[in-house]
Enzyme design. Sequence first.
Site, PDB file in Angstrom:
ATOM      1  N   SER A  29       1.316  -1.311  -0.139  1.00 58.30           N
ATOM      2  CA  SER A  29       0.159   0.127  -0.224  1.00 58.30           C
ATOM      3  C   SER A  29       0.653   1.140   0.133  1.00 58.30           C
ATOM      4  CB  SER A  29      -0.723   0.017   1.198  1.00 58.30           C
ATOM      5  OG  SER A  29      -1.472  -0.898   1.395  1.00 58.30           O
ATOM      6  N   HIS A  60      -2.948   0.308  -4.636  1.00 58.57           N
ATOM      7  CA  HIS A  60      -2.908  -0.462  -5.238  1.00 58.57           C
ATOM      8  C   HIS A  60      -3.192  -0.552  -6.999  1.00 58.57           C
ATOM      9  CE1 HIS A  60      -1.789  -3.269  -1.432  1.00 58.57           C
ATOM     10  NE2 HIS A  60      -2.945  -2.006  -0.828  1.00 58.57           N
ATOM     11  N   HIS A  82      -5.136  -9.175  -1.549  1.00 58.69           N
ATOM     12  CA  HIS A  82      -5.136  -9.710  -0.193  1.00 58.69           C
ATOM     13  C   HIS A  82      -5.909 -10.863   0.117  1.00 58.69           C
ATOM     14  CE1 HIS A  82      -3.330  -5.838  -0.523  1.00 58.69           C
ATOM     15  NE2 HIS A  82      -3.129  -6.063   0.771  1.00 58.69           N
ATOM     16  N   TYR A  84      -8.006 -10.543   3.075  1.00 62.29           N
ATOM     17  CA  TYR A  84      -9.475 -10.423   3.028  1.00 62.29           C
ATOM     18  C   TYR A  84     -10.279  -9.870   1.579  1.00 62.29           C
ATOM     19  CZ  TYR A  84      -6.744  -5.461   2.212  1.00 62.29           C
ATOM     20  OH  TYR A  84      -6.113  -4.763   1.771  1.00 62.29           O
ATOM     21  N   GLU A  85      -9.690  -9.159   0.618  1.00 61.36           N
ATOM     22  CA  GLU A  85     -10.278  -9.031  -0.786  1.00 61.36           C
ATOM     23  C   GLU A  85     -11.531 -10.483  -1.194  1.00 61.36           C
ATOM     24  OE1 GLU A  85      -8.482  -6.927  -3.513  1.00 61.36           O
ATOM     25  OE2 GLU A  85      -6.473  -7.504  -2.330  1.00 61.36           O
ATOM     26  N   ALA A 112       2.534  -1.906   4.048  1.00 60.89           N
ATOM     27  CA  ALA A 112       2.744  -1.262   5.635  1.00 60.89           C
ATOM     28  C   ALA A 112       2.402  -1.997   6.125  1.00 60.89           C
ATOM     29  CB  ALA A 112       1.753  -0.271   5.039  1.00 60.89           C
ATOM     30  N   MET A 210      -1.727  -7.545   6.826  1.00 60.12           N
ATOM     31  CA  MET A 210      -2.860  -8.203   6.927  1.00 60.12           C
ATOM     32  C   MET A 210      -2.203  -9.140   5.002  1.00 60.12           C
ATOM     33  SD  MET A 210      -5.676  -5.295   6.862  1.00 60.12           S
ATOM     34  CE  MET A 210      -6.103  -4.187   8.348  1.00 60.12           C
ATOM     35  N   SER A 211      -0.176  -8.889   5.315  1.00 60.82           N
ATOM     36  CA  SER A 211      -0.046  -9.567   3.977  1.00 60.82           C
ATOM     37  C   SER A 211       1.119  -9.986   3.441  1.00 60.82           C
ATOM     38  CB  SER A 211       0.301  -8.744   2.399  1.00 60.82           C
ATOM     39  OG  SER A 211       1.072  -7.518   3.009  1.00 60.82           O
ATOM     40  N   ASN A 234       1.280   2.973  11.025  1.00 54.72           N
ATOM     41  CA  ASN A 234       0.671   4.113  11.917  1.00 54.72           C
ATOM     42  C   ASN A 234       0.914   3.139  13.292  1.00 54.72           C
ATOM     43  OD1 ASN A 234      -0.646   1.668  10.506  1.00 54.72           O
ATOM     44  ND2 ASN A 234      -1.311   1.113  12.071  1.00 54.72           N
ATOM     45  N   HIS A 246      -6.960   3.782   6.611  1.00 57.20           N
ATOM     46  CA  HIS A 246      -6.480   3.752   5.836  1.00 57.20           C
ATOM     47  C   HIS A 246      -5.291   4.828   4.960  1.00 57.20           C
ATOM     48  CE1 HIS A 246      -4.785   1.543   1.655  1.00 57.20           C
ATOM     49  NE2 HIS A 246      -5.866   1.915   1.143  1.00 57.20           N
TER      50      HIS A 246
HETATM   51  N1  HPA Z   1      -2.668  -3.333  11.419  1.00 57.50           N
HETATM   52  C1  HPA Z   1      -3.157  -3.942  10.113  1.00 57.50           C
HETATM   53  N2  HPA Z   1      -2.728  -3.882   9.609  1.00 57.50           N
HETATM   54  C2  HPA Z   1      -2.396  -2.377   9.373  1.00 57.50           C
HETATM   55  C3  HPA Z   1      -2.094  -1.943   9.809  1.00 57.50           C
HETATM   56  C4  HPA Z   1      -2.659  -2.092  11.176  1.00 57.50           C
HETATM   57  O1  HPA Z   1      -2.420  -1.345  12.179  1.00 57.50           O
HETATM   58  N3  HPA Z   1      -1.191  -0.530   9.403  1.00 57.50           N
HETATM   59  C5  HPA Z   1      -1.372  -1.167   8.186  1.00 57.50           C
HETATM   60  N4  HPA Z   1      -1.516  -2.272   7.714  1.00 57.50           N
END
Ligand code: HPA
Length: 271
Positions: A29, A60, A82, A84-85, A112, A210-211, A234, A246
Site C-alpha cells: 500500500s 494498489h 489480499h 481479505y479481498e 505498510a 494483512m499481507s 501507523n 487507511h
Molecule cells: N494493522 C494491520 N494492518 C495494517 C496496519 C495495522 O495497524 N497498518 C497498516 N496495515
Amino acid sequence: MEPQLLQEATSFLKEKVSEKPTIGLILGSGLGVLADEIESPVKVPYNEIPNFPVSTVAGHAGQFVFGTLEGKQVVAMQGRFHFYEGYSLDMVTLPVRVLKELGVSQIIVTNAAGGVNESFEAGDLMIIKDHINNMSQNPLIGPNDEAFGVRFPDMSNAYSDRLRTLAREKASELNIQIKEGVYVANTGPCYETPAEIRMIRTLGGDAVGMSTVPEVIVARHAALEVLGISCISNMAAGILPQPLSHDEVMETTERVKAEFLSLVKAIVKEM
Ligand code: HPA
C-alpha cells in the site's frame, strides 16, 4: 495451484518481455511508486493476464512492471492481492509462482504495517527478521506438487540473513535509522483491537499487517531468496489516542517514500 493455470499466465507474460527478470518486487500500500523508477518499463495490467485475480484496494494499481532498476532486470508488482479481498490463498500467491516461472530468484516484499513495538514510530522502516502467521490459513494446504517445492518447507531462515545484512548496510550508508523485527499477519480487513495488539506484543510481534506472509511461504516453498521491508505507517491500535485509518496509512507511506525508494534501490543494486 493448477499447473495449467500458472502456465497460461506465465506464457502470456513471457511473450510481452524480452529480458528475463531476476529480481521480483512486491509493492505494498502506497509503495507502488517504486515501480515508476523502472527504466524502459513494460506494464502489464493484471486484468489482461489469463487466470489472474483483479486487485480491488485503493492505492494498489494492479499491474506488473518489467524493466531495469539500478542495472538489474526486475519485475515489480504494483499492487498485490489480499486474503481479505475474498481471494483464496492460492490466488493471493499465484503471482509469486509466476515470478518464479519467469526466472526470478530473489524477491523484495514490502508492506505498510502497524507498529506494535512501542519504540517504533510512524514513518519508520523495518527489515522483517521473521514472521508469525496468524491467519489460521496456509497457502500450501492441499496436494503438494513436488515440481514446485517440498511437502514440508523449512522456514527457519525465511528472511535471508545475507539480504538483511545488505539492507542494514545500505540503510546505514544512507543515514536511515532502520528497525528490524517480527511481522505478524492477520487476515484483516478490520484493524486489530488494543487487546489483540497486546497479545501480539506478548507473542513477540513488532509489526502487524494483512499481507506478505502467504507470499513469503510460497516464495520459500519455491526456494526464492526473500527480503521483507515494512513501512510502519501507523502505531497499532491502543498505543496512541487517535483511531486508525487507511488515510493515515497512505499519508505516512507518501511521507517516507523518498527514503524507501533510495533504500530499496541501493539494495537492488547489490543484490
Ligand atoms: N494493522 C494491520 N494492518 C495494517 C496496519 C495495522 O495497524 N497498518 C497498516 N496495515
